[in-house]
Design an enzyme around this catalytic site. Structure first.
Site, PDB file in Angstrom:
ATOM      1  CB  SER A   1      -0.957   0.008   1.186  1.00  0.00           C
ATOM      2  OG  SER A   1      -2.037  -0.871   0.951  1.00  0.00           O
TER       3      SER A   1
ATOM      4  CE  LYS B   1      -4.587   1.556  -0.960  1.00  0.00           C
ATOM      5  NZ  LYS B   1      -3.935   0.299  -0.580  1.00  0.00           N
TER       6      LYS B   1
ATOM      7  CB  SER C   1      -4.844   1.877   3.362  1.00  0.00           C
ATOM      8  OG  SER C   1      -3.846   1.394   2.492  1.00  0.00           O
TER       9      SER C   1
END
Length: 442
Positions: free
Chosen positions: A106, A109, A169
């Site tokens: 993640s 991101k 997230s």
């Protein structure tokens, strides 16, 4: 593998940073990377940051004699790789396997949010814009991963989706914004890779917008630290979202997974976590203390608790044993040199930007300064800002920084008689591009 520390610790001068503003203002200088995807004419790719957009030196020269400090070995961890970076210069203080390919999970991101933030900054997107959720962004598609619980066909504000990406997230929010801006996730990913190239993420390639496992979605601990640095530097309006501890959407409250936001012993204000079973637990953090900002990046820790502890140890090492030192400030005359054929007899030389260095604590007395000039004397006209030489700063024998020495004022051509006299003098005394050096202790 062997831990890499920067010897005497590879430091560099810093340059100015665009001021932080309190609201999004349209910036027409940012090219539109989605123009071709919408059927418009493709504009040039995003350019590298100019000197005016790079981080600003914030240090101040010390008056008191420093106390020598013994610098211990940097900490080591049971993780795949890590980096501790000075935010203002981008230089690495300590690292382990910093260029080893990893899966960012993640942490991906950060780039997804960066692209969205650049569209906000350019004024082509607004926090209050409505986004209709497409079927491929449906929360049910991500049942075994993080999400913000959005539903197909619903209309959601850009601001809420951005918070869902950064704080919760949310994989579903990433896809929704990608489709909204580019029409497809693949189109958005192509823009992510374009920005990665321009930001200097040399060992990074994105294949999706959320970081779910894919062999072709890879990066390094170093590149992820650079990515965090770019978010802080380029998106001062978006970055505060990374410090928010919770976000409630659709009646569901979710907490930010960055444990260090609750650590009262450190001023951590971001930025992003990540986890994949294939790599472990990842975390990029940034913290501020006094005039310093550091970025830590840990990849492949064994647990959520370990990645937080590892980041904390790196940040404390940097803050405890290093300091930002500014021996010279901008626009101050450091030396003067004779000018021929001009309306002035000499030109003042100085630095365009503050010269700041991240150095081991207590090592100021080991710093020496020298200068190199293009000529022993100069000939008018000389325009303000013209580079006439360089200022070198060393710690013991190691070069820390070379900063351009510029003319601090314009020097115009002199009158007829003064120019005639200078021509005569130059004929007999000569001239040319002789390099002049001078050494002195700071």
């Amino acid at each position: 593998m062997k831990s890499n520390t920067f010897k005497t610790l590879g430091l560099i001068a810093l340059i100015s940073f665009a001021p932080i503003t309190s609201s999004y203002a349209k910036d027409n200088s940012i090219p539109d990377p989605f123009a071709a995807l919408r059927g418009g004419q493709q504009q040039s790719a995003p350019q590298n940051q100019s000197a005016a957009d790079a981080p600003k030196a914030q240090g101040a020269a010390r008056d008191a004699a420093p106390v020598p400090v013994v610098i211990p070995s940097p900490p080591e961890f049971d993780a795949k790789s890590w980096v501790l970076m000075d935010y203002y210069s981008g230089r690495v203080i300590t690292a382990h396997n910093q260029d080893e390919r990893i899966w960012p999970a993640s942490l991906t991101k950060m780039m997804t949010a960066y692209v969205i933030g650049m569209e906000l900054k350019a004024g082509r997107l607004h926090m209050e814009d409505d986004v209709t959720i497409p079927e491929n962004a449906w929360a049910k598609n991500y049942s075994d991963s993080s999400k913000m619980f959005i539903e197909v066909g619903k209309t959601i504000k850009v601001g809420d989706l951005l918070r869902g990406i950064i704080i919760q997230s949310g994989n579903d929010a990433c896809v929704a914004m990608a489709v909204h801006l580019a029409g497809t996730e693949e189109g958005f990913v192509s823009v992510m890779n374009s920005y990665a190239q321009k930001l200097g993420l040399k060992n990074t390639h994105f294949s999706n917008v959320h970081g779910l496992y894919d062999e072709n979605n890879y990066s390094t601990a170093y590149d992820m630290a650079l990515m965090g640095r770019a978010v802080i530097r380029d998106l001062p309006n978006e970055y505060p979202l990374y410090s928010q501890k919770e976000f409630t959407f659709n009646g569901i409250k979710q907490m930010n997974r960055n444990r260090l936001l609750w650590d009262k012993t450190l001023n951590v204000d971001g930025i992003k976590t990540g986890h994949l079973s294939e790599v472990g637990f990842n975390l990029v953090t940034s913290a501020v203390k006094g005039n310093m900002r550091l970025i830590a990046s840990v990849i492949g820790a064994k647990s959520d608790k370990d990645r937080a502890a590892d980041n904390r140890a790196l940040l404390l090492y940097g803050f405890n044993y290093f300091e930002l030192y500014t021996p010279f400030t901008s626009a101050k005359s450091l030396l003067t040199r004779k000018v021929r054929m001009g309306d002035k007899g000499e030109v003042a030389l100085g630095l365009e930007n503050n010269l700041s260095l991240l150095i081991p604590r207590g090592s100021q007395q080991k710093i020496s300064v020298s200068y190199r000039l293009k000529s022993p004397e100069f000939t008018a006209p000389i325009k303000k800002g013209t580079v006439l030489g360089a200022l070198d700063v060393r710690l013991d024998k190691d070069l820390l920084s070379s900063a351009p020495l510029i003319a601090l004022d314009d020097v115009g051509e002199g009158g007829f008689f003064s120019r005639t006299w200078d021509r005569i003098m130059m004929f007999f005394t000569g001239g040319g591009e002789t390099e002049i050096k001078s050494d002195e202790k700071k």
